[in-house]
Design a protein around this motif. Structure first.
Motif, PDB file in Angstrom:
ATOM      1  N   LEU A 220      -0.880 -16.801  -6.712  1.00  0.00           N
ATOM      2  CA  LEU A 220      -1.035 -16.896  -5.110  1.00  0.00           C
ATOM      3  C   LEU A 220      -1.262 -15.753  -4.525  1.00  0.00           C
ATOM      4  O   LEU A 220      -2.151 -15.728  -3.552  1.00  0.00           O
ATOM      5  N   GLU A 221      -0.406 -14.901  -4.511  1.00  0.00           N
ATOM      6  CA  GLU A 221      -0.361 -13.766  -4.062  1.00  0.00           C
ATOM      7  C   GLU A 221      -0.838 -12.451  -5.112  1.00  0.00           C
ATOM      8  O   GLU A 221      -0.303 -12.201  -6.244  1.00  0.00           O
ATOM      9  N   GLN A 222      -2.158 -12.102  -4.852  1.00  0.00           N
ATOM     10  CA  GLN A 222      -2.930 -11.315  -5.962  1.00  0.00           C
ATOM     11  C   GLN A 222      -2.023  -9.939  -5.829  1.00  0.00           C
ATOM     12  O   GLN A 222      -1.917  -9.233  -4.639  1.00  0.00           O
ATOM     13  N   TYR A 223      -2.201  -9.123  -6.697  1.00  0.00           N
ATOM     14  CA  TYR A 223      -2.038  -7.797  -7.033  1.00  0.00           C
ATOM     15  C   TYR A 223      -2.731  -6.893  -6.237  1.00  0.00           C
ATOM     16  O   TYR A 223      -3.858  -7.190  -6.441  1.00  0.00           O
ATOM     17  N   GLY A 224      -2.316  -5.887  -5.712  1.00  0.00           N
ATOM     18  CA  GLY A 224      -3.409  -5.035  -5.116  1.00  0.00           C
ATOM     19  C   GLY A 224      -3.503  -5.225  -3.681  1.00  0.00           C
ATOM     20  O   GLY A 224      -4.646  -4.768  -2.937  1.00  0.00           O
ATOM     21  N   LYS A 225      -3.235  -6.628  -3.136  1.00  0.00           N
ATOM     22  CA  LYS A 225      -3.747  -6.994  -1.907  1.00  0.00           C
ATOM     23  C   LYS A 225      -2.568  -7.077  -0.765  1.00  0.00           C
ATOM     24  O   LYS A 225      -1.543  -7.680  -1.089  1.00  0.00           O
ATOM     25  N   VAL A 226      -2.970  -6.619   0.449  1.00  0.00           N
ATOM     26  CA  VAL A 226      -1.932  -6.939   1.547  1.00  0.00           C
ATOM     27  C   VAL A 226      -1.386  -8.349   1.558  1.00  0.00           C
ATOM     28  O   VAL A 226      -2.228  -9.187   1.699  1.00  0.00           O
ATOM     29  N   TRP A 227      -0.218  -8.534   1.650  1.00  0.00           N
ATOM     30  CA  TRP A 227       0.338  -9.739   1.790  1.00  0.00           C
ATOM     31  C   TRP A 227       1.333  -9.816   2.850  1.00  0.00           C
ATOM     32  O   TRP A 227       1.890  -8.866   3.194  1.00  0.00           O
ATOM     33  N   ARG A 228       1.281 -10.861   3.696  1.00  0.00           N
ATOM     34  CA  ARG A 228       2.177 -10.977   4.838  1.00  0.00           C
ATOM     35  C   ARG A 228       3.603 -11.238   4.685  1.00  0.00           C
ATOM     36  O   ARG A 228       4.400 -11.371   5.550  1.00  0.00           O
ATOM     37  N   ALA A 229       4.054 -11.225   3.565  1.00  0.00           N
ATOM     38  CA  ALA A 229       5.376 -11.183   3.197  1.00  0.00           C
ATOM     39  C   ALA A 229       6.069 -12.337   3.524  1.00  0.00           C
ATOM     40  O   ALA A 229       7.215 -12.523   4.163  1.00  0.00           O
ATOM     41  N   GLY A 230       5.473 -13.678   3.675  1.00  0.00           N
ATOM     42  CA  GLY A 230       5.787 -14.967   4.007  1.00  0.00           C
ATOM     43  C   GLY A 230       4.828 -15.827   4.020  1.00  0.00           C
ATOM     44  O   GLY A 230       3.673 -15.525   3.599  1.00  0.00           O
ATOM     45  N   ALA A 231       4.754 -16.905   5.093  1.00  0.00           N
ATOM     46  CA  ALA A 231       3.563 -17.706   5.164  1.00  0.00           C
ATOM     47  C   ALA A 231       3.449 -17.846   6.937  1.00  0.00           C
ATOM     48  O   ALA A 231       4.221 -17.207   7.751  1.00  0.00           O
TER      49      ALA A 231
ATOM     50  N   GLY B 156       7.649 -22.150  -0.531  1.00  0.00           N
ATOM     51  CA  GLY B 156       8.044 -22.840  -1.545  1.00  0.00           C
ATOM     52  C   GLY B 156       7.347 -22.129  -2.858  1.00  0.00           C
ATOM     53  O   GLY B 156       6.100 -22.082  -2.568  1.00  0.00           O
ATOM     54  N   VAL B 157       8.004 -22.197  -3.892  1.00  0.00           N
ATOM     55  CA  VAL B 157       7.111 -21.854  -5.388  1.00  0.00           C
ATOM     56  C   VAL B 157       6.409 -22.940  -5.638  1.00  0.00           C
ATOM     57  O   VAL B 157       5.306 -23.047  -5.904  1.00  0.00           O
ATOM     58  N   LYS B 158       6.904 -24.291  -5.668  1.00  0.00           N
ATOM     59  CA  LYS B 158       6.321 -25.392  -5.993  1.00  0.00           C
ATOM     60  C   LYS B 158       5.610 -25.381  -7.191  1.00  0.00           C
ATOM     61  O   LYS B 158       4.673 -25.970  -7.370  1.00  0.00           O
ATOM     62  N   GLY B 159       6.215 -24.746  -8.182  1.00  0.00           N
ATOM     63  CA  GLY B 159       5.635 -24.726  -9.376  1.00  0.00           C
ATOM     64  C   GLY B 159       4.395 -23.872  -9.700  1.00  0.00           C
ATOM     65  O   GLY B 159       3.848 -23.689 -10.900  1.00  0.00           O
ATOM     66  N   ARG B 160       4.042 -22.857  -8.824  1.00  0.00           N
ATOM     67  CA  ARG B 160       3.064 -22.020  -8.661  1.00  0.00           C
ATOM     68  C   ARG B 160       3.231 -20.805  -9.135  1.00  0.00           C
ATOM     69  O   ARG B 160       4.412 -20.451  -9.248  1.00  0.00           O
ATOM     70  N   LYS B 161       2.486 -19.899  -9.776  1.00  0.00           N
ATOM     71  CA  LYS B 161       2.561 -18.691 -10.284  1.00  0.00           C
ATOM     72  C   LYS B 161       2.294 -17.963  -9.107  1.00  0.00           C
ATOM     73  O   LYS B 161       1.263 -18.057  -8.510  1.00  0.00           O
ATOM     74  N   ILE B 162       3.170 -17.242  -8.451  1.00  0.00           N
ATOM     75  CA  ILE B 162       3.274 -16.478  -7.193  1.00  0.00           C
ATOM     76  C   ILE B 162       2.599 -15.128  -7.169  1.00  0.00           C
ATOM     77  O   ILE B 162       1.554 -14.746  -6.703  1.00  0.00           O
ATOM     78  N   PHE B 163       3.447 -14.064  -7.636  1.00  0.00           N
ATOM     79  CA  PHE B 163       2.610 -12.830  -7.809  1.00  0.00           C
ATOM     80  C   PHE B 163       1.982 -12.890  -9.072  1.00  0.00           C
ATOM     81  O   PHE B 163       2.192 -12.978 -10.246  1.00  0.00           O
TER      82      PHE B 163
END
Length: 153
Positions: free
Chosen positions: A44-55, A34-41
């Motif tokens: 929480l998920e940094q630009y330029g870094k590989v992300w698992r596209a889920g949790a 969930g977003v839960k009020g956080r800034k995601i992109f």
């Protein structure tokens, strides 16, 4: 982080999206944070870094038949799906030959079956829980105020 208590709701429940693209059956297995009020992109998920596209475990995408992704061929099979978000312009979508991974901690670029560039779109409404949709024209990832379509035939 300890595992949730027996019977407790998982913070990022497992989810599945399925559908047909052409003659191929497509299955996406992912954990839905969930977003839960956080800034995601860019937060929480940094630009330029590989992300698992889920949790939790890396997201997987399985194709019953060979497909064409953004104009490039990809054999039938099960792949780990990763994304590299970018602050502006296109994002990188990755289909990796190692589908069973925890997060992106052991992600190995040498195992990539295919990398394609895709264009994210801003959405008008917030998508609280990360969701995937298999459509007749591809795969769509939605989370926070972003929709990431990946064209597949």
């Amino acid at each position: 982080m300890p595992a949730p208590a027996q019977g407790a709701a998982k913070p990022s429940p497992a989810a599945t999206a399925t559908g047909k693209i052409g003659a191929a059956e497509v299955t996406v297995n992912y954990s839905s944070p969930g977003v839960k009020g956080r800034k995601i992109f860019g937060g929480l998920e940094q630009y330029g870094k590989v992300w698992r596209a889920g949790a939790n475990e890396a997201t997987t995408v399985e194709f019953s038949k060979a497909v064409t992704v953004e104009g490039k061929s990809l054999p039938a099979g099960k792949y780990g799906f990763f994304v590299i978000p970018a602050e502006s312009g296109q994002w990188t979508a990755i289909f990796n030959k190692q589908p069973n991974q925890w997060g992106a901690f052991k992600y190995d670029e040498k195992q990539d079956a295919l990398r394609v560039m895709v264009t994210p779109r801003k959405t008008a409404a917030l998508t609280e829980r990360l969701a995937y949709e298999v459509t007749p024209t591809g795969l769509v990832l939605r989370w926070e105020n972003v929709e990431l379509p990946v064209a597949i035939k």
